[in-house]
Design an enzyme around this catalytic site. Structure first.
Site: not given
Length: 323
Positions: A195, A232, A247, A273
């Site tokens: 992320k 990760e 993401k 978004s």
């Protein structure tokens, strides 16, 4: 020498359909749903055209529509009325997110996978994903204690999966241990392994009424490092992740592809978004054809290796794909 003619298989739409090997199904799509405490009717979200903050009643009709369209997973984000330094509402069994998960589970039973976002950012008065130390910095290990408490109440409420999105070191291991010790070994973890600290989260912060001042670059990943996301993800797998998430999706298709090749567990990707809004604004301006562009994007994410695509277009396109 015989001339190769790849165009033979592109000549008609039926030929193109015959040889296409990447397909999107409604069950591939995960629908994010926002529920805001205290609302009496759904309201538009600035920067996210067509996406709503729902009431504790109106989101049930979205669940019905998603289920009818063939969607099998939904992810819930909740916006509380009251926030404090530690995000204590997140750890309350009667808090807004726990109430939503409990009601969703009662409404759909086991017909849908109910995912709860496990992070403090919606609940803290400072907008960070963890608790702060005396210097005003996010305290990684103190935050893990809160995550475990939050995980337990969400598991009690009926969540199938917990989306560990806070990007604290050791979060998957801590939550897995906490769930197992509390008797919730069947509750899974959707780990946000890769992320990134992206510039494209702005509309989402409107969706959760974020109080953040500053940024999250000390815990979300640096987009200038190519291998950090893989590292990760592998750490999360070692700690017990059941699904791993990349993401944003579109800006990190290279990472998504690498993750899908390096792991054997399911891989999810979140079209965030700002990526969503970019397309909607371009389509509204007549720059691109909206429907075919979205389908191309969904296909690209699937082609790069995503088994699950979390997207605000999920319901609309599940309904289209089912026709």
């Amino acid at each position: 020498m015989t001339t190769r003619r790849p165009r033979r298989l592109r000549r008609t739409e039926s030929l193109r359909q015959l040889v296409a090997n990447v397909h999107i199904h409604p069950s591939d799509l995960m629908l994010p749903i926002f529920v805001k405490e205290g609302l009496t009717e759904p309201q538009e979200i600035t920067g996210l055209p067509g996406v709503l903050q729902h009431t504790e009643e109106s989101f049930l009709s979205v669940l019905d529509a998603a289920r009818d369209a063939g969607i099998v997973s939904v992810m819930f984000f909740a916006v509380p009325l009251d926030r404090d330094e530690t995000g204590s509402q997140a750890c309350r069994s009667d808090g807004i997110l726990s109430r939503v998960i409990r009601r969703a589970r009662g409404h759909v039973g086991d017909q849908m996978v109910v995912v709860a976002d496990l992070c403090l950012d919606e609940f803290t008065s400072h907008g960070h994903c963890g608790v702060l130390d005396d210097r005003g910095e996010v305290d990684n290990d103190a935050t893990l204690t809160h995550y475990v408490s939050m995980a337990t109440v969400l598991a009690q409420a009926g969540a199938d999966l917990l989306g560990t999105s806070g990007m604290m070191d050791g979060q998957v291991g801590a939550v897995r241990t906490g769930l197992d010790q509390a008797g919730f070994s069947s509750v899974g973890i959707l780990a946000y392994g890769a992320k990134y600290a992206s510039n494209f989260y702005g509309p989402f912060r409107n969706a959760v009424d974020s109080q953040l001042v500053g940024d999250r670059k000390t815990y979300q990943q640096d987009f200038r490092r190519s291998g950090e996301g893989i590292d990760e993800v592998l750490l999360d797998c070692e700690q017990g992740a059941d699904i791993v998430m990349v993401k944003p999706a579109l800006l990190y298709l290279d990472v998504l592809s690498q993750v899908s090749q390096r792991t054997t567990i399911p891989v999810a990707a979140y079209i965030i978004s700002g990526e969503y809004s970019m397309v909607e604004v371009a389509a509204a301006a007549g720059v691109v054809d909206r429907e075919s562009t979205i389908l191309e994007i969904l296909t690209a994410v699937k082609r790069a290796g995503a088994d699950i695509i979390c997207t605000y277009w999920a319901l609309e396109f599940a309904e289209k794909l089912g026709k």
